[in-house]
Design a protein around this motif. Structure first.
Motif, PDB file in Angstrom:
ATOM      1  N   GLN A 257     -29.694   3.230  -5.476  1.00  0.00           N
ATOM      2  CA  GLN A 257     -29.209   1.967  -6.015  1.00  0.00           C
ATOM      3  C   GLN A 257     -27.811   1.628  -5.498  1.00  0.00           C
ATOM      4  O   GLN A 257     -27.474   0.452  -5.308  1.00  0.00           O
ATOM      5  N   SER A 258     -26.987   2.639  -5.251  1.00  0.00           N
ATOM      6  CA  SER A 258     -25.621   2.401  -4.779  1.00  0.00           C
ATOM      7  C   SER A 258     -25.590   1.734  -3.412  1.00  0.00           C
ATOM      8  O   SER A 258     -24.577   1.139  -3.025  1.00  0.00           O
ATOM      9  N   PHE A 259     -26.696   1.811  -2.677  1.00  0.00           N
ATOM     10  CA  PHE A 259     -26.725   1.204  -1.346  1.00  0.00           C
ATOM     11  C   PHE A 259     -26.656  -0.318  -1.425  1.00  0.00           C
ATOM     12  O   PHE A 259     -26.245  -0.975  -0.460  1.00  0.00           O
ATOM     13  N   VAL A 260     -27.037  -0.879  -2.562  1.00  0.00           N
ATOM     14  CA  VAL A 260     -26.921  -2.328  -2.740  1.00  0.00           C
ATOM     15  C   VAL A 260     -25.463  -2.757  -2.598  1.00  0.00           C
ATOM     16  O   VAL A 260     -25.162  -3.789  -1.991  1.00  0.00           O
ATOM     17  N   GLY A 261     -24.550  -1.955  -3.129  1.00  0.00           N
ATOM     18  CA  GLY A 261     -23.132  -2.269  -3.010  1.00  0.00           C
ATOM     19  C   GLY A 261     -22.664  -2.285  -1.570  1.00  0.00           C
ATOM     20  O   GLY A 261     -21.808  -3.091  -1.203  1.00  0.00           O
ATOM     21  N   VAL A 262     -23.224  -1.403  -0.757  1.00  0.00           N
ATOM     22  CA  VAL A 262     -22.866  -1.370   0.662  1.00  0.00           C
ATOM     23  C   VAL A 262     -23.304  -2.661   1.345  1.00  0.00           C
ATOM     24  O   VAL A 262     -22.558  -3.262   2.122  1.00  0.00           O
ATOM     25  N   VAL A 263     -24.524  -3.114   1.045  1.00  0.00           N
ATOM     26  CA  VAL A 263     -25.038  -4.339   1.654  1.00  0.00           C
ATOM     27  C   VAL A 263     -24.197  -5.538   1.233  1.00  0.00           C
ATOM     28  O   VAL A 263     -23.818  -6.384   2.058  1.00  0.00           O
ATOM     29  N   ILE A 264     -23.873  -5.624  -0.060  1.00  0.00           N
ATOM     30  CA  ILE A 264     -23.064  -6.736  -0.550  1.00  0.00           C
ATOM     31  C   ILE A 264     -21.679  -6.707   0.087  1.00  0.00           C
ATOM     32  O   ILE A 264     -21.125  -7.751   0.478  1.00  0.00           O
ATOM     33  N   ALA A 265     -21.083  -5.509   0.213  1.00  0.00           N
ATOM     34  CA  ALA A 265     -19.765  -5.396   0.838  1.00  0.00           C
ATOM     35  C   ALA A 265     -19.802  -5.860   2.290  1.00  0.00           C
ATOM     36  O   ALA A 265     -18.882  -6.535   2.761  1.00  0.00           O
ATOM     37  N   LEU A 266     -20.870  -5.519   2.987  1.00  0.00           N
ATOM     38  CA  LEU A 266     -21.010  -5.970   4.375  1.00  0.00           C
ATOM     39  C   LEU A 266     -21.060  -7.492   4.452  1.00  0.00           C
ATOM     40  O   LEU A 266     -20.442  -8.105   5.332  1.00  0.00           O
ATOM     41  N   LEU A 267     -21.769  -8.119   3.533  1.00  0.00           N
ATOM     42  CA  LEU A 267     -21.864  -9.578   3.528  1.00  0.00           C
ATOM     43  C   LEU A 267     -20.516 -10.219   3.205  1.00  0.00           C
ATOM     44  O   LEU A 267     -20.092 -11.174   3.864  1.00  0.00           O
ATOM     45  N   VAL A 268     -19.841  -9.701   2.188  1.00  0.00           N
ATOM     46  CA  VAL A 268     -18.576 -10.294   1.753  1.00  0.00           C
ATOM     47  C   VAL A 268     -17.504 -10.155   2.832  1.00  0.00           C
ATOM     48  O   VAL A 268     -16.647 -11.036   3.000  1.00  0.00           O
ATOM     49  N   LEU A 269     -17.541  -9.064   3.593  1.00  0.00           N
ATOM     50  CA  LEU A 269     -16.514  -8.820   4.606  1.00  0.00           C
ATOM     51  C   LEU A 269     -16.844  -9.445   5.961  1.00  0.00           C
ATOM     52  O   LEU A 269     -16.087  -9.260   6.916  1.00  0.00           O
TER      53      LEU A 269
END
Length: 368
Positions: A257-269
Motif C-alpha cells: 500500500q505504501s507504494f501508492v505514496g511513491v506514485v503520488i509523489a512522482l506525479l506531484v514532483l
C-alpha cells in the motif's frame, strides 16, 4: 507571423490550468470510469507542463535563486495540504503517510531530479559545473533535516514505535522551521551568489538566468504566478482524484500500500522535474540543483511542522521513523551526494549513480 504562432502555442498555458481546476471540481469525490480516468490523466499532464512554463516566467522575472524557491515552496505548500487532508480523513492506514511521502520526496529529488539534471548536462557538455559552496550547504541542510525528522524517531525510547513524544515532535518541528528559514535567508541574502548559475570557468552568470531575453513585465510575471498556483492546485488535486485508480492498480499488482505514496509523489514532483531538466539543457545546472535540494528541504522543513500542528487533532500514533532498508538508502544518498557536490564538477558517472539509487528506491518500495 512568428509572434502569432508563439502566441497560439503559449495560450494553452492559460486555459489548460483553468479547465483542469474545473475538471477537478467536477470529478472530486466521484468514482471515475476508465474514460474519465484517462481524461483526468491528460489534463494532469497538461497542468504539469503549464506549471513548468509559468514557473520559468516567474523565475526569469525575479532571477535566481528566487525563481527556484518559488516553485519549490509552491509545490510543497500544496503537497502539505494534501497530506494533512488525507491524514485527517484516512484513519489508521495514513499513520505513516507523512513519513512515506517525505521520504519519497527526498529520494526523488536528491537522486531522481539531481541525477537526471547531471545526466542531461554532462551528455551535452561532458562536465557539469556548479557552485559547490551553495550546493554543499543545501545538501548539509537536507541531511540534517532528514536525520532529525525521519531517522531519530526510530531510535528514541519514549514511545514503543518509530514515533516522537509530543515534546520531541515539537522540537523537531521548530528545528525544521528554523533550519529552513535560515537557509532561505542565506540563499536569498548574504550568500546569494553561491546559488547562481556559473560558467565552465566558475564565473557567475547574470541575474536574468540565461542572459538572453529581457525579463517579462511585472504584469506578465504576476499573471504567471497566479496561473502557477492554479496549475499546482490542479496537479495535486487531479493526482488525488486518480489515486483510487492507482490504488486499485497497485492492489491488483500485489504491491504494498505504501507504494501508492511513491506514485503520488512522482506525479506531484513532475513540475520541478521538468523545470530542472530544461534548466540542465540550457547548461544551468545550478538552477537544477537549487530545485532538487530546495524541494527536498521544503518538503521536510514545511511538512513536519504542519504535521506536528495537525497531530493535535489527529487520532492515533504519527509514525515518522524509517525502517532498516529506508535508513540504508538515505545514508547512501547522503554519502553519494556529498561526493557529488564537493568538487563542484560532475560527469555522467555521478548522474548515473544517483539514478541507480532512485531505481533501487522504487524497486525496494515495490518489493520490500
Amino acid at each position: 507571423m512568428i509572434a502569432l504562432i508563439r502566441s497560439r502555442l503559449t495560450n494553452w498555458t492559460v486555459f489548460i490550468p483553468i479547465l483542469a481546476v474545473v475538471l477537478l471540481v467536477l470529478t472530486w469525490g466521484r468514482d471515475l470510469s476508465g474514460v474519465a480516468v484517462a481524461l483526468v490523466a491528460a489534463f494532469l499532464a497538461g497542468a504539469v507542463l503549464a506549471a513548468v512554463h509559468h514557473a520559468e516566467v516567474v523565475a526569469h522575472k525575479v532571477g535566481e535563486p528566487y525563481g527556484s524557491l518559488v516553485l519549490a515552496v509552491a509545490v510543497t505548500v500544496i503537497e502539505v495540504a494534501l497530506i494533512v487532508t488525507l491524514m485527517i480523513s484516512g484513519g489508521e492506514k495514513t499513520q505513516s503517510l507523512a513519513r512515506d511521502t517525505v521520504f519519497a520526496a527526498v529520494m526523488i529529488t536528491c537522486n531522481g531530479i539531481l541525477g537526471l539534471s547531471l545526466l542531461i548536462a554532462t551528455l551535452r557538455r561532458r562536465v557539469a559545473v556548479f557552485n559547490s559552496e551553495g550546493t554543499g550547504g543545501a545538501l548539509a541542510t537536507v541531511a540534517t533535516l532528514a536525520t532529525l525528522s525521519l531517522v531519530v524517531p526510530s531510535f528514541t525510547t519514549s514511545r514503543p514505535g518509530p514515533e516522537f513524544s509530543p515534546a520531541q515532535l515539537a522540537f523537531a518541528a521548530v528545528a525544521s522551521l528554523a533550519l529552513y528559514g535560515l537557509f532561505v535567508m542565506v540563499q536569498t541574502g548574504r550568500h546569494r551568489d553561491y546559488f547562481l548559475p556559473v560558467t565552465s570557468d566558475g564565473t557567475v552568470l547574470d541575474a536574468d538566468g540565461d542572459g538572453h531575453a529581457d525579463p517579462p513585465s511585472t504584469r506578465t510575471a504576476l499573471g504567471s504566478l497566479g496561473l502557477l498556483l492554479v496549475s499546482l492546485v490542479a496537479v495535486v488535486g487531479l493526482a488525488k482524484t486518480v489515486s483510487p485508480a492507482i490504488e486499485s492498480s497497485v492492489a491488483a499488482a500485489n504491491l504494498p500500500q505504501s507504494f501508492v505514496g511513491v506514485v503520488i509523489a512522482l506525479l506531484v514532483l513532475l513540475p520541478e522535474t521538468l523545470a530542472a531538466a530544461r534548466a540542465a539543457r540550457r547548461d544551468q545546472v545550478q538552477i537544477s540543483l537549487n530545485l532538487a535540494l530546495g524541494s527536498a528541504m521544503a518538503s521536510i522543513g514545511l511538512t513536519i511542522p504542519a504535521i506536528a500542528l495537525a497531530s493535535i487533532w489527529l487520532e492515533g500514533p504519527l509514525l515518522l521513523g524509517l525502517g532498516g532498508t529506508q535508513l540504508t538508502l538515505l545514508a547512501l544518498t547522503a554519502v553519494t551526494g556529498v561526493l557529488t557536490v564537493v568538487p563542484g564538477r560532475a560527469t555522467v558517472l555521478q548522474g548515473g549513480v544517483h539514478l541507480v539509487l532512485l531505481a533501487a528506491f522504487v524497486f525496494l518500495a515495490a518489493s520490500p
